[in-house]
Every structure is written in C-alpha cells, then in structure tokens.
Scaffold this motif. Structure first.
Motif, PDB file in Angstrom:
ATOM      1  N   VAL A 229     -28.113  35.201-101.743  1.00 43.53           N
ATOM      2  CA  VAL A 229     -27.695  35.300-101.423  1.00 43.53           C
ATOM      3  C   VAL A 229     -27.852  34.882 -99.665  1.00 43.53           C
ATOM      4  O   VAL A 229     -28.208  35.284 -98.834  1.00 43.53           O
ATOM      5  CB  VAL A 229     -26.800  35.970-101.736  1.00 43.53           C
ATOM      6  CG1 VAL A 229     -25.267  36.125-100.039  1.00 43.53           C
ATOM      7  CG2 VAL A 229     -25.989  36.101-102.273  1.00 43.53           C
ATOM      8  N   PRO A 230     -26.652  33.513 -98.827  1.00 42.82           N
ATOM      9  CA  PRO A 230     -27.240  33.411 -97.978  1.00 42.82           C
ATOM     10  C   PRO A 230     -26.460  33.904 -96.443  1.00 42.82           C
ATOM     11  O   PRO A 230     -25.804  34.776 -97.515  1.00 42.82           O
ATOM     12  CB  PRO A 230     -26.520  31.848 -97.526  1.00 42.82           C
ATOM     13  CG  PRO A 230     -25.469  31.736 -98.796  1.00 42.82           C
ATOM     14  CD  PRO A 230     -26.169  32.721 -99.820  1.00 42.82           C
ATOM     15  N   PRO A 231     -26.867  34.369 -95.374  1.00 42.87           N
ATOM     16  CA  PRO A 231     -25.792  35.294 -94.759  1.00 42.87           C
ATOM     17  C   PRO A 231     -25.180  34.682 -94.166  1.00 42.87           C
ATOM     18  O   PRO A 231     -24.855  34.284 -94.314  1.00 42.87           O
ATOM     19  CB  PRO A 231     -27.704  34.683 -93.619  1.00 42.87           C
ATOM     20  CG  PRO A 231     -28.231  34.303 -94.091  1.00 42.87           C
ATOM     21  CD  PRO A 231     -28.216  33.078 -94.997  1.00 42.87           C
TER      22      PRO A 231
ATOM     23  N   ARG B  23      -9.396  35.276-106.905  1.00 40.35           N
ATOM     24  CA  ARG B  23     -10.683  33.869-106.702  1.00 40.35           C
ATOM     25  C   ARG B  23     -11.293  34.380-107.668  1.00 40.35           C
ATOM     26  O   ARG B  23     -12.216  32.854-107.549  1.00 40.35           O
ATOM     27  CB  ARG B  23     -11.577  33.448-105.195  1.00 40.35           C
ATOM     28  CG  ARG B  23      -9.153  33.519-103.761  1.00 40.35           C
ATOM     29  CD  ARG B  23      -9.940  33.801-102.488  1.00 40.35           C
ATOM     30  NE  ARG B  23     -10.598  33.424-102.257  1.00 40.35           N
ATOM     31  CZ  ARG B  23     -10.934  33.015-100.670  1.00 40.35           C
ATOM     32  NH1 ARG B  23     -11.550  34.185-100.294  1.00 40.35           N
ATOM     33  NH2 ARG B  23     -12.566  32.034-100.339  1.00 40.35           N
ATOM     34  N   ASP B  24     -12.038  35.370-108.009  1.00 36.17           N
ATOM     35  CA  ASP B  24     -13.545  35.402-109.055  1.00 36.17           C
ATOM     36  C   ASP B  24     -12.400  36.337-109.952  1.00 36.17           C
ATOM     37  O   ASP B  24     -12.634  37.779-109.831  1.00 36.17           O
ATOM     38  CB  ASP B  24     -14.673  35.673-107.952  1.00 36.17           C
ATOM     39  CG  ASP B  24     -15.451  36.423-108.324  1.00 36.17           C
ATOM     40  OD1 ASP B  24     -15.587  36.102-110.023  1.00 36.17           O
ATOM     41  OD2 ASP B  24     -16.706  36.436-107.948  1.00 36.17           O
ATOM     42  N   GLU B  25     -11.865  36.205-111.011  1.00 38.08           N
ATOM     43  CA  GLU B  25     -11.622  37.376-111.570  1.00 38.08           C
ATOM     44  C   GLU B  25     -12.464  38.466-112.328  1.00 38.08           C
ATOM     45  O   GLU B  25     -12.277  39.765-112.898  1.00 38.08           O
ATOM     46  CB  GLU B  25     -10.308  36.270-112.727  1.00 38.08           C
ATOM     47  CG  GLU B  25      -9.782  37.598-113.994  1.00 38.08           C
ATOM     48  CD  GLU B  25      -9.542  36.397-114.578  1.00 38.08           C
ATOM     49  OE1 GLU B  25      -8.518  37.219-115.445  1.00 38.08           O
ATOM     50  OE2 GLU B  25      -8.615  35.598-114.873  1.00 38.08           O
TER      51      GLU B  25
ATOM     52  N   ALA C  20     -15.224  44.190-100.039  1.00 42.92           N
ATOM     53  CA  ALA C  20     -15.392  43.161 -98.854  1.00 42.92           C
ATOM     54  C   ALA C  20     -16.857  42.416 -98.977  1.00 42.92           C
ATOM     55  O   ALA C  20     -16.902  41.229 -98.640  1.00 42.92           O
ATOM     56  CB  ALA C  20     -15.673  44.257 -98.051  1.00 42.92           C
ATOM     57  N   ARG C  21     -17.712  43.190 -99.815  1.00 39.98           N
ATOM     58  CA  ARG C  21     -19.043  42.171 -99.991  1.00 39.98           C
ATOM     59  C   ARG C  21     -18.495  40.378-100.328  1.00 39.98           C
ATOM     60  O   ARG C  21     -18.925  39.640-100.403  1.00 39.98           O
ATOM     61  CB  ARG C  21     -19.441  42.676-100.557  1.00 39.98           C
ATOM     62  CG  ARG C  21     -21.670  41.925-100.943  1.00 39.98           C
ATOM     63  CD  ARG C  21     -22.182  41.586 -99.520  1.00 39.98           C
ATOM     64  NE  ARG C  21     -23.220  40.861 -99.667  1.00 39.98           N
ATOM     65  CZ  ARG C  21     -24.161  39.791 -99.095  1.00 39.98           C
ATOM     66  NH1 ARG C  21     -23.083  39.553 -98.212  1.00 39.98           N
ATOM     67  NH2 ARG C  21     -24.996  39.437 -99.636  1.00 39.98           N
ATOM     68  N   ALA C  22     -18.187  40.952-101.722  1.00 42.43           N
ATOM     69  CA  ALA C  22     -17.809  39.963-102.226  1.00 42.43           C
ATOM     70  C   ALA C  22     -16.185  39.157-101.897  1.00 42.43           C
ATOM     71  O   ALA C  22     -16.956  37.592-102.285  1.00 42.43           O
ATOM     72  CB  ALA C  22     -16.981  40.812-103.833  1.00 42.43           C
TER      73      ALA C  22
ATOM     74  N   ALA D 172     -21.334  36.277-108.106  1.00 38.82           N
ATOM     75  CA  ALA D 172     -22.404  36.852-109.291  1.00 38.82           C
ATOM     76  C   ALA D 172     -23.231  35.320-109.283  1.00 38.82           C
ATOM     77  O   ALA D 172     -24.612  34.771-110.404  1.00 38.82           O
ATOM     78  CB  ALA D 172     -21.717  36.122-110.925  1.00 38.82           C
ATOM     79  N   ASP D 173     -22.948  34.542-109.332  1.00 37.31           N
ATOM     80  CA  ASP D 173     -23.202  32.754-109.187  1.00 37.31           C
ATOM     81  C   ASP D 173     -24.537  32.651-108.355  1.00 37.31           C
ATOM     82  O   ASP D 173     -25.923  32.641-108.457  1.00 37.31           O
ATOM     83  CB  ASP D 173     -22.537  31.979-108.434  1.00 37.31           C
ATOM     84  CG  ASP D 173     -21.080  31.202-108.990  1.00 37.31           C
ATOM     85  OD1 ASP D 173     -21.507  32.180-110.834  1.00 37.31           O
ATOM     86  OD2 ASP D 173     -21.251  30.378-109.474  1.00 37.31           O
ATOM     87  N   TRP D 174     -24.916  33.294-107.045  1.00 37.77           N
ATOM     88  CA  TRP D 174     -25.371  34.443-106.256  1.00 37.77           C
ATOM     89  C   TRP D 174     -27.176  34.544-106.698  1.00 37.77           C
ATOM     90  O   TRP D 174     -28.392  34.770-107.128  1.00 37.77           O
ATOM     91  CB  TRP D 174     -25.136  34.790-105.094  1.00 37.77           C
ATOM     92  CG  TRP D 174     -24.567  32.989-104.197  1.00 37.77           C
ATOM     93  CD1 TRP D 174     -23.483  33.574-103.624  1.00 37.77           C
ATOM     94  CD2 TRP D 174     -25.701  31.936-103.811  1.00 37.77           C
ATOM     95  NE1 TRP D 174     -22.729  32.060-103.104  1.00 37.77           N
ATOM     96  CE2 TRP D 174     -24.337  31.324-102.596  1.00 37.77           C
ATOM     97  CE3 TRP D 174     -26.679  31.253-103.507  1.00 37.77           C
ATOM     98  CZ2 TRP D 174     -24.537  30.266-102.285  1.00 37.77           C
ATOM     99  CZ3 TRP D 174     -26.677  30.673-102.244  1.00 37.77           C
ATOM    100  CH2 TRP D 174     -26.361  29.781-102.207  1.00 37.77           C
TER     101      TRP D 174
END
Length: 303
Positions: free
Chosen positions: A110-112, A140-142, A157-159, A171-173
């Motif tokens: 995950v990038p900064p 946006r991300d069910e 918040a992180r998601a 999840a992609d990252w």
C-alpha cells in the motif's frame, strides 16, 4: 536476531545484554516506542542503556505522524544495512507482531496516503460518524465494507483513505506484497514467554512506576498538542485513560486501573498473535536470563 515477547517480559534487557556480548545493534520493533513523545509510558530504554550499545529506531517519530508498518519496514531496511556495514549483529527486539511478520514474511505494498486525504477522511469521520462512512465504503468497496463492523472507526477510515488515494480497494493492495527483509530460514528468533500471573503482576507494578516517573506529565504534554485521537500515539496503552483523568472525568486511581487492564489485555493478544502467526519463533522462559542468553549466542554461531 529477533527477540519478541509480550510487554514487560524483559526483551529490552536481554537485547542489551546480547548486544554487549556479541557486538550488536539493538533495533526497535515496537510500534509505540518509535514515538519521541512517549519515552516513559512506552518503557523505552533509558538514555544510559541507549548509550551503552547502539540503539536504532527509538523515539525517532513525532506523535503527529501516522507511522505505519510500511514506514517502519523502510526505516528498518536502512538501519539493517548500516549495522551490517559496520560489522555489527542486528538485534530486532519488540512486541509488535506485525513488524516481525513484515520482516520475515513481507508486507502489502500500500503506498503512503497523502496527509490531505487522511485529514479529510478523519474530519468527515468526526463530523458524520463511522456509520455514514461505512455506507460510503459499501458503495465503493462492497466486499471490504462487508468485512468491517459499521462502528469500526479506524479500519473504515483506513479503507476509505486507500480508495481515495489510489482508486483501488485495500484488498487489492494486500495481494501485492513487498519481499521480506529477513526470510525465516536462517534467522534466529525467540519469543520470551513468562508465566502469565507473574507477567501481569509486573505489568501492574510497572504502570505504577511509570506514573511515579513522569508518565502523567508526559501525557499532559501530549494532550496539550490536541492531536487527532485516531493517531497511533494517542491510543498507546494508558494515554486515553490518563487524558480522561486530566480532563477530570475519572480519578488517578481509575486511570491507573484502566491502563493496567488495557496493557494486560494487550499482553494476552501478543501471546495469541505469535502462537498463530509466527510459528518460527522459539518460545523460551525468561526466568533464567543467563541460560537464554547462552542459548541465543550458541544459535548465532558467531566466530
């Protein structure tokens, strides 16, 4: 060399003795001891201990920084290279399971997250509440939202931060991993596992000693900065309860009791994490420090 264990198990003292014996550099692997604002409350090594042998990644981060495992891994790679160049044995010590897992298993890429995006999300969280942000995350991300409880402020918040910054779900990252710095094979790793009742008694006594050594004044200085309460440093064990005491909500005794309880619960989680996540660690009793030190030295097989 990796020395892990629950809080108050004697990791720092063992690492100090080992570094003195083998010419080592002690490298912090505790997510709270990185913060310069919290020397007392996080039981960082003393100034004298840090002067006795090289110590790295202690107190090098300001409490206003949302310091992540990825940021730590980048810093660890740099100090690991320095230690090797100086001919010193790198000794990672701490209780943060994710840090050790990143070292030996790798970490998602995950990038900064830009500060302005993080601040915007946190502002909306305070204004609208976690349930509103959870509903947006579901749009946006069910799948990601389905894994989170609607009031899980930190993870929601992180998601959203990751989606806002990268356009991709978290999840992609997580499927794209950075390689480990220290693959498990060939790495000497021990987990100090004291008897639970004795450990909990030490945790309780240490918290009282911290209070006598300036922990409350340390937290008062931190509280005066009025930082985002979701920052990692603001959630260090004891900080929320002591702030409540400073605000007149609870007594000093109640704040101490809460801090002790939170720390004991954390120690229990540390046992569970390492048992299930990092089975390459050899569990040892720290009761006989000389025996453990001799065993580690023999396993390092130094010339």
């Amino acid at each position: 060399m990796l020395i892990a264990g629950p809080t108050a198990s004697g990791k720092s003292a063992l690492a100090l003795d080992l570094a003195g014996a083998v010419g080592g550099t002690v490298i912090n692997a505790d997510s709270m001891q990185v913060y310069r604002d919290l020397r007392v409350l996080t039981a960082r090594p003393t100034a004298a201990e840090e002067a006795a042998v090289p110590h790295r990644l202690y107190g090098h981060v300001d409490a206003a920084v949302n310091y992540s495992a990825g940021m730590w891994l980048a810093d660890a790679a740099s100090v690991l290279e320095d230690a090797r160049a100086e001919g010193r044995v790198p000794i990672f010590t701490g209780g943060s399971g994710l840090y050790f897992k990143a070292l030996t298993r790798g970490l998602s890429a995950v990038p900064p997250i830009p500060a302005e995006i993080r601040e915007a999300i946190r502002g909306r969280l305070e204004r609208d509440g976690p349930e509103a942000l959870h509903r947006e995350l579901a749009r946006r991300d069910e799948a990601g939202a389905g894994r989170l409880k609607p009031r899980d402020r930190v993870r929601i918040a992180r998601a959203l931060e990751v989606i806002e910054a990268t356009g991709r779900p978290l999840a992609d990252w997580h499927r794209e991993e950075l390689p480990p710095l220290l693959p498990p094979e060939g790495t000497v790793a021990v987990f100090l596992a004291p008897e639970r009742a004795a450990l909990y008694a030490r945790i309780d006594a240490r918290f009282v000693a911290m209070m006598d050594s300036g922990a409350l004044e340390e937290v008062a200085a931190l509280a005066a900065r009025r930082l985002d309460p979701l920052l990692p440093a603001m959630k260090a064990h004891g900080v929320p309860a002591l702030i409540r005491h400073l605000d007149g909500e609870i007594s000093r005794e109640e704040a101490i009791r809460i801090g002790q309880l939170d720390t004991r619960h954390y120690a229990k989680r540390q046992f569970t994490w390492f048992r299930h996540q990092l089975d390459e660690f050899l569990w040892v009793s720290p009761d006989d420090g000389r025996e453990v030190l001799a065993m580690i030295e023999s396993r390092l097989n130094l010339p």
